[in-house]
Design an enzyme around this catalytic site. Structure first.
Site, PDB file in Angstrom:
ATOM      1  N   CYS A 265       0.775  -1.249   0.107  1.00 41.29           N
ATOM      2  CA  CYS A 265      -0.155  -0.136  -0.054  1.00 41.29           C
ATOM      3  C   CYS A 265       0.902   1.500   0.025  1.00 41.29           C
ATOM      4  O   CYS A 265       0.811   2.168  -0.693  1.00 41.29           O
ATOM      5  CB  CYS A 265      -0.958   0.055   1.067  1.00 41.29           C
ATOM      6  SG  CYS A 265      -0.217   0.088   2.766  1.00 41.29           S
ATOM      7  N   HIS A 313      -2.599   1.393   6.768  1.00 47.43           N
ATOM      8  CA  HIS A 313      -3.047   1.265   5.464  1.00 47.43           C
ATOM      9  C   HIS A 313      -3.253   2.674   4.723  1.00 47.43           C
ATOM     10  O   HIS A 313      -3.648   3.584   5.433  1.00 47.43           O
ATOM     11  CB  HIS A 313      -4.301   0.403   5.276  1.00 47.43           C
ATOM     12  CG  HIS A 313      -4.493   0.114   3.823  1.00 47.43           C
ATOM     13  ND1 HIS A 313      -3.884  -0.830   3.136  1.00 47.43           N
ATOM     14  CD2 HIS A 313      -5.297   0.861   2.890  1.00 47.43           C
ATOM     15  CE1 HIS A 313      -4.158  -0.866   1.998  1.00 47.43           C
ATOM     16  NE2 HIS A 313      -5.481  -0.156   1.620  1.00 47.43           N
ATOM     17  N   HIS A 325      -5.764   2.109  -4.281  1.00 47.65           N
ATOM     18  CA  HIS A 325      -4.905   1.247  -3.343  1.00 47.65           C
ATOM     19  C   HIS A 325      -4.461   0.147  -3.795  1.00 47.65           C
ATOM     20  O   HIS A 325      -5.261  -0.689  -4.615  1.00 47.65           O
ATOM     21  CB  HIS A 325      -5.792   1.485  -1.717  1.00 47.65           C
ATOM     22  CG  HIS A 325      -6.649   0.421  -1.768  1.00 47.65           C
ATOM     23  ND1 HIS A 325      -6.627  -0.147  -0.542  1.00 47.65           N
ATOM     24  CD2 HIS A 325      -7.668  -0.020  -2.666  1.00 47.65           C
ATOM     25  CE1 HIS A 325      -7.783  -0.989  -0.559  1.00 47.65           C
ATOM     26  NE2 HIS A 325      -8.340  -0.958  -1.640  1.00 47.65           N
TER      27      HIS A 325
END
Length: 350
Positions: A265, A313, A325
């Site tokens: 990520c 994240h 993402h």
């Protein structure tokens, strides 16, 4: 007489059987009720499996960000060690040259016999000329003393550099051990997730995979070109980052990867802004402090959006409540709604 009648004996066999059955039941209850062994794990529904797998992925990603941070520090430590070694090598070369000069000076003194200046003056055929020479010799002596002091200083500097390199090496070994621990955690979580997924039928797994595929394909349909998102970006750098992320839709998630063909990520957001000429830190918990914080209502394409209380994240906002993402090993880089995970904050870096 009835009062003297012998009491009837009970069947010992029946009692023994009942007692054994009671003990067996108690043992079974103990085995299953107290320590959980001897008791089959309940069958999980596909939804429960997915929930457990998602949790394992989230925990693995938190460990991945810690791994990324430790790796960044380890790489910086290796570079500092190389720099210290280069400095020490240059100073050692300079020191060796100074030592050679001192050696030449000492050899010249030995050849001259090292006579006391007063005796040399007394024996000289030309005292005036000798005095001129003596003044030169005194200046040479001062230069020699200065050279010796310089050599001593260089020796101290080299020792200091070696000491600093030793400290860096010790720190590097600690970082390497930390990397090993985080890697073990990550692989353990991912292995557990894979084991859980094997409980699903091929049809159930296909449904989950199809959902991820539709999300990515739908994103391409919605963003036939990233023009609508880039037009709303606050500046050209943010627009360039959005364009890069869009071009990477469908790329696989690989923990620790920063592109160009696979990402985790924070690796995706770092690569997107690197393409735009902006240097971002490696980890989510550092990236959130890399720019100006913005509220959810202020979001514009190109802003970094963060999730979970541990800031484990990150995605790149593209407008309309959506982001691009790199989710986890079960799905490629894709578009997803911000509400897919617990929102933690946002940063505008460009």
């Amino acid at each position: 007489m009835a009062a003297h009648r012998k009491p009837r004996q009970r069947s010992t066999g029946g009692n023994t059987a009942r007692t054994a059955w009671t003990i067996a039941l108690a043992g079974a209850a103990t085995a299953t009720g107290f320590n959980g062994t001897g008791h089959a794990e309940p069958q999980l529904t596909p939804a429960q499996v997915k929930a457990k797998v998602d949790k394992l992925y989230q925990e693995a990603e938190a460990a991945t960000e810690k791994y990324n941070g430790a790796k960044e520090q380890a790489d910086a430590g290796r570079q500092r060690i190389r720099d210290l070694q280069d400095q020490a090598a240059r100073k050692t070369e300079k020191l060796n040259a100074a030592r050679e000069a001192l050696g030449s000076m000492a050899a010249a003194q030995y050849r001259d016999g090292g006579l006391d200046p007063a005796l040399q003056l007394a024996l000289s055929e030309d005292p005036d000329r000798y005095l001129d020479g003596a003044e030169f010799a005194e200046r040479a002596g001062n230069r020699q003393a200065s050279s010796v002091a310089s050599v001593r200083k260089q020796l101290r500097e080299i020792e200091q550099l070696r000491g600093a390199a030793h400290v860096e090496l010790t720190s590097l070994k600690s970082r390497q051990a930390e990397l090993k621990r985080h890697k073990k955690t990550i692989t353990g979580k991912l292995d557990s997730a894979r084991t859980l997924l094997t409980r699903l039928t091929a049809e159930e797994q296909a449904r989950l995979d199809d959902r991820a595929t539709r999300s990515t394909t739908g994103a391409r349909d919605v963003l036939a070109s990233p023009g609508s998102a880039t037009a709303q970006a606050p500046n050209a750098r943010a627009a360039a980052a959005v364009s890069y992320a869009y071009a990477k839709l469908g790329s696989p998630y690989v923990w620790g990867a920063t592109g160009p063909n696979a990402f985790d990520c924070s690796g995706l957001t770092q690569a997107a802004y690197r393409e735009a000429g902006v240097s971002l830190p490696r980890t989510t918990y550092a990236q959130i402090d890399a720019g100006r914080r913005v509220s959810r209502s202020e979001l514009r394409p190109g802003d970094l959006v963060f999730f979970y209380s541990g800031i484990s994240h990150v995605g790149l906002y593209i407008g309309n409540g959506q982001m691009i993402h790199a989710p986890n090993p079960s799905a490629p880089v894709r578009v997803a709604p911000l509400d897919e995970m617990p929102f933690a904050g946002a940063t505008r870096v460009a």
